[in-house]
Design an enzyme around this catalytic site. Structure first.
Site, PDB file in Angstrom:
ATOM      1  N   ASP A  75       0.835  -1.219   0.000  1.00 14.43           N
ATOM      2  CA  ASP A  75       0.000   0.000   0.000  1.00 14.43           C
ATOM      3  C   ASP A  75       0.868   1.267   0.000  1.00 14.43           C
ATOM      4  O   ASP A  75       0.657   2.180   0.811  1.00 14.43           O
ATOM      5  CB  ASP A  75      -0.922   0.021   1.220  1.00 14.43           C
ATOM      6  N   GLU A 105     -11.409  -0.845  -3.521  1.00 14.35           N
ATOM      7  CA  GLU A 105     -10.706  -0.200  -2.409  1.00 14.35           C
ATOM      8  C   GLU A 105      -9.494   0.554  -2.933  1.00 14.35           C
ATOM      9  O   GLU A 105      -9.204   0.557  -4.132  1.00 14.35           O
ATOM     10  CB  GLU A 105     -10.276  -1.233  -1.362  1.00 14.35           C
TER      11      GLU A 105
END
Length: 481
Positions: free
Chosen positions: A48, A224
């Site tokens: 991420d 997401e």
């Protein structure tokens, strides 16, 4: 027989004359976005990833750590420099209660003179009670600053929510995030809201995307990790879909820059993933990206994580080996981003645009090398400049989407072929990289095996030939992009 041989020689001479004297436009168009190269991976066991380029000359980098227990940060004056920059833990999860588990997806932003980190956390005694949170510091250097907890971002729906990101558009600040809504169904959707300050939304959020295609629902029903890039009169939002294994991939939403972003109808979804696993390059589950720019500000850079193996034993969330990687983003003729494929580990590839036909790039088509405009299958026009197979200070040009295949001449025609391990192949696939024959800021490639012959284009096909005319020098000159 002598008459036939003479006719063949005359015909061959005529072809050579055409190849060396046909006039082509001399445009000398240096690219607005010159090549940038990186060596991947940038950071092992960092998922991420988020990078912010600040006005102080530093890039600031943060990412999820496999223990899910802290927020780390590093900085460097170059993007590649982040690979070896020291890392500091700037915040640690709470021992009990809220913000006590699953510290995920930190992002760093500079807003109105202060630094903010957006991140996801669960409770120590309820680890799947996932919500978004914000930290703040007024320090000039966020790595050495004292961080204040601004707390949870209050959302109208108090359910599983994560991956908050913020951006401004036309003077308005927005928050986008992923959230589960039982009324919508399984999984997570993407939402958007305006903000009254960096930790507070205002008004009612709107859902701008939900998983609807099969590729968004493999092993998990997921939208997401939103990330926003504005360019060419459009607002582009990438997002990640499916489970965090080899099925993880990037989707794309697009809105006109003049549209009302709070109107879900303003957003259109690309019906296929724009970035996904690739068996040939050995890259799997690319996703949860952010965007930054090159040091000169001329290139947009995709920052993302993936794994270099496909099969995961057990729970993918417990597999620690997602790595941070970079790639340059290219832009199609219609103004849309082209992410290509997740390229092989090691040096990233470049494109070669023609000196005298600046909209055309070297590419392969059915393994024949040629020049062509608007190559939307981006990886066909990307090559890694690697140490020459023949050594002796040469380079070889390796196909991005067929690793182990290289540009090489066959009877002076240039093809992309697989390295067969022979000395002949090594020599054929090796070139001396010279200053551009028509522009020293560009490059020309002289054959190692046939000195004096250069890669050049003619009628959109590539050949290796002697270059003795102005037109020939132009045809044999390319810019790295």
């Amino acid at each position: 027989m002598r008459h036939l041989a003479r006719r063949v020689l005359v015909a061959a001479a005529a072809v050579l004359a055409v190849l060396t004297t046909v006039t082509t436009p001399a445009q000398a168009a240096a690219p607005a976005s010159p090549a940038v190269t990186f060596t991947n991976p940038i950071a092992e066991q960092r998922a991420d990833p988020h990078i912010f380029k600040h006005t102080d000359g530093f890039y600031y980098f943060t990412a999820t750590v496999p223990a899910y227990d802290r927020i780390v940060m590093r900085r460097a004056t170059t993007l590649q420099g982040l690979a070896t920059a020291p890392e500091t833990t700037i915040w640690t999860k709470h021992a009990t209660g809220e913000m006590g588990a699953h510290i995920w997806a930190p992002e760093i932003h500079f807003i109105d003179g202060k630094w903010y980190i957006y991140f996801t956390a669960g409770w120590s005694n309820d680890i799947w009670r996932i919500r978004p949170y914000v930290l703040e510091t007024s320090a000039a250097n966020p790595i050495t600053g004292t961080w204040t907890e601004k707390g949870r971002i209050s959302l109208p729906l108090d359910t599983f929510s994560l991956d908050a990101t913020t951006f401004t558009h036309n003077g308005t600040r927005y928050l986008s995030w992923a959230q589960h809504d039982p009324a919508v169904g399984n999984g997570t959707n993407l939402y958007l809201a305006k903000m009254s300050n960096p930790w507070t939304i205002s008004g009612s959020p709107v859902m701008i995307s939900r998983p609807e295609y099969a590729w968004e629902k493999v092993n998990a029903t997921v939208n997401e990790g939103p990330a926003v890039l504005e360019k060419n009169g459009k607002v582009f939002m990438t997002y990640s879909a499916s489970a965090t294994n080899a099925n993880y991939c990037l989707g794309l939403l697009t809105a006109d820059a003049t549209a009302d972003l709070m109107n879900p109808a303003s957003w259109s979804k690309t019906p296929t993933p724009v970035f996904k696993s690739n068996d040939k390059t050995g890259q799997y589950g690319p996703g949860h990206n952010s965007f930054t720019v090159s040091e000169d500000g001329k290139s947009d850079i995709l920052v993302y994580h993936d794994r270099n193996y496909k099969d995961i034993v057990g729970d993918a969330l417990k597999d620690p080996n997602r790595r941070t990687r970079y790639q340059k983003i290219y832009w199609n003729a219609d103004g849309t981003p082209n992410f290509g494929i997740p390229v092989a580990d090691g040096v990233t590839p470049v494109r070669f645009s023609s000196y005298n036909y600046p909209d055309r790039f070297i590419r392969h088509w059915e393994f024949r090398a040629r020049t062509e405009a608007n190559v939307t299958n981006l990886a066909d026009s990307q090559f890694r400049v690697v140490p020459g197979l023949a050594g002796n200070g040469t380079v070889s040009l390796e196909s991005a989407n067929f690793p182990g295949y290289y540009l090489r001449p066959k009877f002076n025609e240039v093809w992309v072929e697989k390295d067969d391990g022979t000395t002949l192949f090594d020599n054929d696939a090796s070139f001396h990289e010279r200053a551009g024959l028509a522009d020293p800021a560009a490059v020309s490639y002289e054959s190692f095996n046939f000195p004096g012959r250069y890669i050049r284009h003619y009628n959109n096909l590539l050949y290796t030939q002697p270059v003795t005319t102005t037109v020939g020098r132009q045809d044999a000159t390319f810019y790295k992009e």
